[in-house]
Motif scaffolding. Structure first.
Motif, PDB file in Angstrom:
ATOM      1  N   GLN A 103      78.722   0.818   8.026  1.00 47.01           N
ATOM      2  CA  GLN A 103      79.400   0.065   9.092  1.00 47.01           C
ATOM      3  C   GLN A 103      78.384  -0.658   9.984  1.00 47.01           C
ATOM      4  O   GLN A 103      78.604  -1.803  10.383  1.00 47.01           O
ATOM      5  N   PHE A 104      77.273   0.012  10.297  1.00 49.82           N
ATOM      6  CA  PHE A 104      76.230  -0.620  11.111  1.00 49.82           C
ATOM      7  C   PHE A 104      75.622  -1.808  10.370  1.00 49.82           C
ATOM      8  O   PHE A 104      75.356  -2.847  10.967  1.00 49.82           O
ATOM      9  N   ARG A 105      75.413  -1.652   9.071  1.00 48.64           N
ATOM     10  CA  ARG A 105      74.838  -2.750   8.285  1.00 48.64           C
ATOM     11  C   ARG A 105      75.792  -3.954   8.304  1.00 48.64           C
ATOM     12  O   ARG A 105      75.357  -5.087   8.471  1.00 48.64           O
ATOM     13  N   GLU A 161      77.256  10.100   7.724  1.00 44.77           N
ATOM     14  CA  GLU A 161      76.055   9.289   7.921  1.00 44.77           C
ATOM     15  C   GLU A 161      76.081   8.040   7.037  1.00 44.77           C
ATOM     16  O   GLU A 161      75.774   6.942   7.499  1.00 44.77           O
ATOM     17  N   ALA A 162      76.453   8.211   5.796  1.00 45.39           N
ATOM     18  CA  ALA A 162      76.503   7.078   4.860  1.00 45.39           C
ATOM     19  C   ALA A 162      77.536   6.048   5.307  1.00 45.39           C
ATOM     20  O   ALA A 162      77.269   4.836   5.266  1.00 45.39           O
ATOM     21  N   GLU A 163      78.689   6.513   5.765  1.00 45.11           N
ATOM     22  CA  GLU A 163      79.740   5.597   6.216  1.00 45.11           C
ATOM     23  C   GLU A 163      79.308   4.847   7.475  1.00 45.11           C
ATOM     24  O   GLU A 163      79.489   3.640   7.577  1.00 45.11           O
ATOM     25  N   GLU A 189      62.708  -5.999  14.107  1.00 42.77           N
ATOM     26  CA  GLU A 189      62.469  -7.129  13.205  1.00 42.77           C
ATOM     27  C   GLU A 189      63.548  -7.259  12.136  1.00 42.77           C
ATOM     28  O   GLU A 189      63.782  -8.350  11.627  1.00 42.77           O
ATOM     29  N   THR A 190      64.175  -6.118  11.778  1.00 40.62           N
ATOM     30  CA  THR A 190      65.179  -6.126  10.711  1.00 40.62           C
ATOM     31  C   THR A 190      66.350  -5.231  11.086  1.00 40.62           C
ATOM     32  O   THR A 190      66.226  -4.336  11.940  1.00 40.62           O
ATOM     33  N   ALA A 191      67.472  -5.442  10.414  1.00 36.05           N
ATOM     34  CA  ALA A 191      68.642  -4.585  10.623  1.00 36.05           C
ATOM     35  C   ALA A 191      68.326  -3.150  10.225  1.00 36.05           C
ATOM     36  O   ALA A 191      68.756  -2.207  10.893  1.00 36.05           O
ATOM     37  N   ASP A 192      67.569  -2.961   9.148  1.00 32.55           N
ATOM     38  CA  ASP A 192      67.256  -1.602   8.701  1.00 32.55           C
ATOM     39  C   ASP A 192      66.459  -0.822   9.745  1.00 32.55           C
ATOM     40  O   ASP A 192      66.708   0.364   9.952  1.00 32.55           O
TER      41      ASP A 192
END
Length: 85
Positions: free
Chosen positions: A11-13, A5-7, A66-69
């Motif tokens: 990568q998505f970020r 999940e962290a990886e 609205e945001t990447a997050d």
């Protein structure tokens, strides 16, 4: 959060962080992807292209973002919901 999940989140970020937010639909994300729809995300034994991701998760996404997050949180939740991670 697992290592996978962290990886994937990292990568998505990297992939979506430079998109021109807010994004209204999946096509708004394509210019930000390093290899367009063929961009591949891999972590652990999970691997899929951006195109595969869009196809598998289209019913889960609630545009606009609205945001990447916000986008990444929904993608991660959808991957879990679909049993992909």
């Amino acid at each position: 959060m697992t290592d996978v999940e962290a990886e994937l989140r990292a990568q998505f970020r990297d992939a979506f962080g430079d998109a021109d937010f807010p994004v209204e639909n999946q096509m708004d994300l394509v210019p930000a992807l390093p290899n367009g729809p063929g961009t591949t995300f891999e972590a652990g034994d999970v691997s899929f292209s951006a195109m595969e991701l869009a196809t598998k998760l289209s019913g889960h996404q609630e545009f606009p973002y609205e945001t990447a997050d916000e986008l990444i949180d929904d993608v991660m939740a959808a991957l879990k919901s679909e049993g992909i991670i």
